[in-house]
Design a protein around this motif. Structure first.
Motif, PDB file in Angstrom:
ATOM      1  N   GLY A 165       0.954  -1.188   0.007  1.00 40.81           N
ATOM      2  CA  GLY A 165      -0.025  -0.116   0.236  1.00 40.81           C
ATOM      3  C   GLY A 165       0.832   1.064  -0.116  1.00 40.81           C
ATOM      4  N   VAL A 166       1.809   1.101   0.773  1.00 41.22           N
ATOM      5  CA  VAL A 166       2.744   2.313   0.802  1.00 41.22           C
ATOM      6  C   VAL A 166       3.511   2.654  -0.412  1.00 41.22           C
ATOM      7  N   GLU A 267       6.607  21.744   3.823  1.00 38.10           N
ATOM      8  CA  GLU A 267       7.669  22.677   4.330  1.00 38.10           C
ATOM      9  C   GLU A 267       8.659  21.653   4.885  1.00 38.10           C
ATOM     10  N   THR A 268       8.295  20.364   5.390  1.00 34.55           N
ATOM     11  CA  THR A 268       9.078  19.486   5.927  1.00 34.55           C
ATOM     12  C   THR A 268       9.956  18.798   5.211  1.00 34.55           C
ATOM     13  N   LEU A 269       9.154  18.617   4.031  1.00 36.97           N
ATOM     14  CA  LEU A 269      10.069  18.023   2.761  1.00 36.97           C
ATOM     15  C   LEU A 269      11.081  19.006   2.268  1.00 36.97           C
ATOM     16  N   GLU A 270      10.832  20.113   2.034  1.00 41.66           N
ATOM     17  CA  GLU A 270      11.758  21.182   1.525  1.00 41.66           C
ATOM     18  C   GLU A 270      12.834  21.365   2.539  1.00 41.66           C
ATOM     19  N   ALA A 271      12.578  21.348   3.743  1.00 41.38           N
ATOM     20  CA  ALA A 271      13.595  21.416   4.755  1.00 41.38           C
ATOM     21  C   ALA A 271      14.645  20.232   4.678  1.00 41.38           C
ATOM     22  N   ALA A 272      14.101  19.171   4.319  1.00 40.52           N
ATOM     23  CA  ALA A 272      14.829  17.925   4.547  1.00 40.52           C
ATOM     24  C   ALA A 272      15.891  17.876   3.308  1.00 40.52           C
ATOM     25  N   ALA A 277      19.270  15.718   2.384  1.00 39.68           N
ATOM     26  CA  ALA A 277      18.831  14.502   2.593  1.00 39.68           C
ATOM     27  C   ALA A 277      18.239  13.860   1.376  1.00 39.68           C
ATOM     28  N   SER A 278      18.725  12.726   0.691  1.00 39.44           N
ATOM     29  CA  SER A 278      18.227  12.019  -0.363  1.00 39.44           C
ATOM     30  C   SER A 278      16.689  11.737  -0.301  1.00 39.44           C
ATOM     31  N   GLU A 279      16.299  11.325  -1.516  1.00 33.52           N
ATOM     32  CA  GLU A 279      14.735  10.980  -1.377  1.00 33.52           C
ATOM     33  C   GLU A 279      14.387   9.849  -0.562  1.00 33.52           C
ATOM     34  N   PHE A 283      11.905   9.760   2.648  1.00 38.27           N
ATOM     35  CA  PHE A 283      10.781   8.866   2.723  1.00 38.27           C
ATOM     36  C   PHE A 283      10.734   8.227   4.072  1.00 38.27           C
ATOM     37  N   TRP A 284      11.968   7.686   4.595  1.00 37.21           N
ATOM     38  CA  TRP A 284      12.038   7.019   5.814  1.00 37.21           C
ATOM     39  C   TRP A 284      12.208   7.760   7.020  1.00 37.21           C
ATOM     40  N   ARG A 285      12.660   8.989   7.067  1.00 33.94           N
ATOM     41  CA  ARG A 285      12.869   9.884   8.114  1.00 33.94           C
ATOM     42  C   ARG A 285      11.866  10.851   8.035  1.00 33.94           C
ATOM     43  N   VAL A 286      11.338  11.313   7.220  1.00 33.22           N
ATOM     44  CA  VAL A 286      10.386  12.496   7.158  1.00 33.22           C
ATOM     45  C   VAL A 286       8.786  12.051   6.755  1.00 33.22           C
ATOM     46  N   VAL A 287       8.607  11.164   5.876  1.00 35.50           N
ATOM     47  CA  VAL A 287       7.495  10.902   5.599  1.00 35.50           C
ATOM     48  C   VAL A 287       6.504   9.596   6.362  1.00 35.50           C
ATOM     49  N   ILE A 288       7.691   8.623   6.517  1.00 37.59           N
ATOM     50  CA  ILE A 288       7.025   7.586   7.438  1.00 37.59           C
ATOM     51  C   ILE A 288       6.586   8.167   8.731  1.00 37.59           C
ATOM     52  N   PRO A 289       7.357   8.763   9.569  1.00 36.98           N
ATOM     53  CA  PRO A 289       7.155   9.062  10.917  1.00 36.98           C
ATOM     54  C   PRO A 289       5.668   9.885  10.983  1.00 36.98           C
ATOM     55  N   GLN A 290       5.503  10.650   9.753  1.00 36.20           N
ATOM     56  CA  GLN A 290       4.290  11.514   9.659  1.00 36.20           C
ATOM     57  C   GLN A 290       2.886  10.800   9.508  1.00 36.20           C
ATOM     58  N   ILE A 291       2.982   9.655   8.761  1.00 31.38           N
ATOM     59  CA  ILE A 291       1.964   8.867   8.498  1.00 31.38           C
ATOM     60  C   ILE A 291       1.881   7.547   9.223  1.00 31.38           C
ATOM     61  N   LYS A 292       2.615   7.739  10.467  1.00 28.71           N
ATOM     62  CA  LYS A 292       2.667   6.497  11.148  1.00 28.71           C
ATOM     63  C   LYS A 292       1.138   6.224  11.930  1.00 28.71           C
ATOM     64  N   GLY A 293       0.415   7.250  12.204  1.00 25.90           N
ATOM     65  CA  GLY A 293      -0.827   6.843  12.778  1.00 25.90           C
ATOM     66  C   GLY A 293      -1.783   6.170  11.669  1.00 25.90           C
ATOM     67  N   THR A 294      -1.756   6.593  10.290  1.00 28.39           N
ATOM     68  CA  THR A 294      -2.327   5.786   9.377  1.00 28.39           C
ATOM     69  C   THR A 294      -2.063   4.468   9.151  1.00 28.39           C
ATOM     70  N   ILE A 295      -0.634   4.374   9.041  1.00 29.35           N
ATOM     71  CA  ILE A 295      -0.056   3.006   9.033  1.00 29.35           C
ATOM     72  C   ILE A 295      -0.687   1.934  10.075  1.00 29.35           C
ATOM     73  N   ILE A 296      -0.674   2.474  11.167  1.00 30.03           N
ATOM     74  CA  ILE A 296      -1.021   1.567  12.301  1.00 30.03           C
ATOM     75  C   ILE A 296      -2.669   1.252  12.027  1.00 30.03           C
TER      76      ILE A 296
END
Length: 372
Positions: A165-166, A267-272, A277-279, A283-296
């Motif tokens: 899904g991810v 903004e968080t993606l642009e800051a990274a 930071a590489s894409e 993905f692993w350090r910015v995107v995944i932590p912020q969608i953790k609730g939905t993943i669970i």
């Protein structure tokens, strides 16, 4: 100072109108409930009244269910409006909640209590046998095999579904708007298919002869055709059945996860990116932590579905060749073996297994709501 004649007459007329609303509403609710109840009983006990036509019964059930609900709440609203103003305001929220609670009690709570009760009774539920059904179930090899299979389903299906899904959500997000819409529609399409229909489709893929797609591929590469769903070595047949459920649920996971990914602040993606930071790191350090609730949430939803999985196993193998799961074992105990007591015990065990997951999901949801 006494009211004038007009005011007195108006008050009397208003009281009569309210009393009329009360009466009509109360009688209307009773008639609608009585009519719907009798109609649905007739569906079960006298199908010949409807020419034994399942299509006709289905259409009538749909019309009666939707129309009956509308009429019931129409008369309920009339009844509430006929109450004195203060009482009407107090009763309004409960008037619409209580029917739903009553339906939950009749459809869920009462059957649950009855099932627990029958789990302590004999095969035809005529006398109590204590914990004999539970002892029989836990000492059964079939039950232990079913537990093992359910554990395998739990370990693999939710994790694989969320992972795909991810992956699909991220890749689709990189496409053009048109490409994203088309790809997501195609991947979500299996969600519109019933479990039975999906199993029938995949049964053609796993079929033994050369009409089976999998065997056609194997034989074209010089291999031999196999009866895939009978190969229990390393639980291969169970793994092939898991593929069906993953195929069905990836679209569901993709839609929720895609929505969560799009909600990640730019903004968080642009800051990274500015920090170098590489894409992949983003993905692993910015995107995944912020969608953790939905993943669970998606993971737990699929876990609950896996615990109840039945249709896929029943239609494909009926639990043979070491593919049985708890829900299918219950079905066979009840309808094939006529062992209602053991069947009820299996359901209670399944209920106990699901409860911690449900409690954890509710707590997680409340925490997510509190953090917003």
């Amino acid at each position: 100072m006494p009211d004038g004649p007009g005011e007195s007459g108006g008050g009397s007329g208003s009281a009569k109108a309210d009393a009329r609303k009360l009466g009509i509403g109360l009688v209307g609710m009773g008639v609608v409930a009585w009519a719907i109840g009798n109609l649905f009983l007739a569906f079960g006990y006298y199908p010949n009244w409807f020419f034994d036509s399942k299509i006709l019964i289905g259409v009538l059930a749909l019309v009666a269910g939707v129309g009956g609900a509308y009429l019931f709440f129409f008369f309920l609203n009339m009844f509430v409006e006929g109450l004195p103003e203060r009482l009407s305001l107090l009763a309004t929220p409960y008037a619409y909640l209580l029917p739903a609670f009553a339906a939950i009690a009749v459809m869920l709570l009462y059957p649950t209590i009855q099932t627990i009760n029958y789990s302590f009774a004999n095969d035809d539920s005529t006398e109590y046998v204590g914990f004999a059904n539970y002892r029989e179930v836990f000492s059964s090899q079939a039950f232990r095999d079913s537990i093992l299979n359910n554990v395998l389903w739990l370990l693999l299906v939710p994790a694989v579904t969320v992972a795909f899904g991810v992956l699909v959500a991220v890749l689709a997000d990189k496409l053009s708007t048109r490409g994203e819409q088309v790809s997501k529609s195609l991947i979500f399409l299996p969600m519109a298919i019933s479990f039975v229909g999906a199993t029938a489709i995949w049964s053609l893929i796993y079929a033994f002869d050369t009409t089976g797609l999998l065997n056609a591929i194997v034989t074209s590469l010089g291999g031999e055709a196999q009866t895939w769903l009978q190969i229990s070595t390393a639980r291969l047949n169970s793994l092939l059945l898991m593929v069906i459920l993953v195929w069905l649920q990836v679209g569901f996971a993709m839609i929720l996860l895609s929505s969560a990914i799009k909600g990640v602040p730019e903004e968080t993606l642009e800051a990274a990116r500015i920090d170098g930071a590489s894409e992949l790191q983003i993905f692993w350090r910015v995107v995944i932590p912020q969608i953790k609730g939905t993943i669970i949430t998606v993971f737990i939803t699929v876990v609950i579905l896996v615990l109840k999985v039945f249709d896929i196993v029943y239609v494909s193998t009926n639990g043979n060749f070491k593919t049985n799961v708890i829900a299918n074992l219950f079905f066979n105990k009840l309808f094939a073996d006529d062992q209602a007591g053991q069947a009820a015990a299996i359901v209670v065990i399944l209920l106990i297994a699901v409860m911690p997951v449900l409690v954890w999901q509710v707590r997680h949801f409340r925490e997510e709501e509190a953090n917003r």
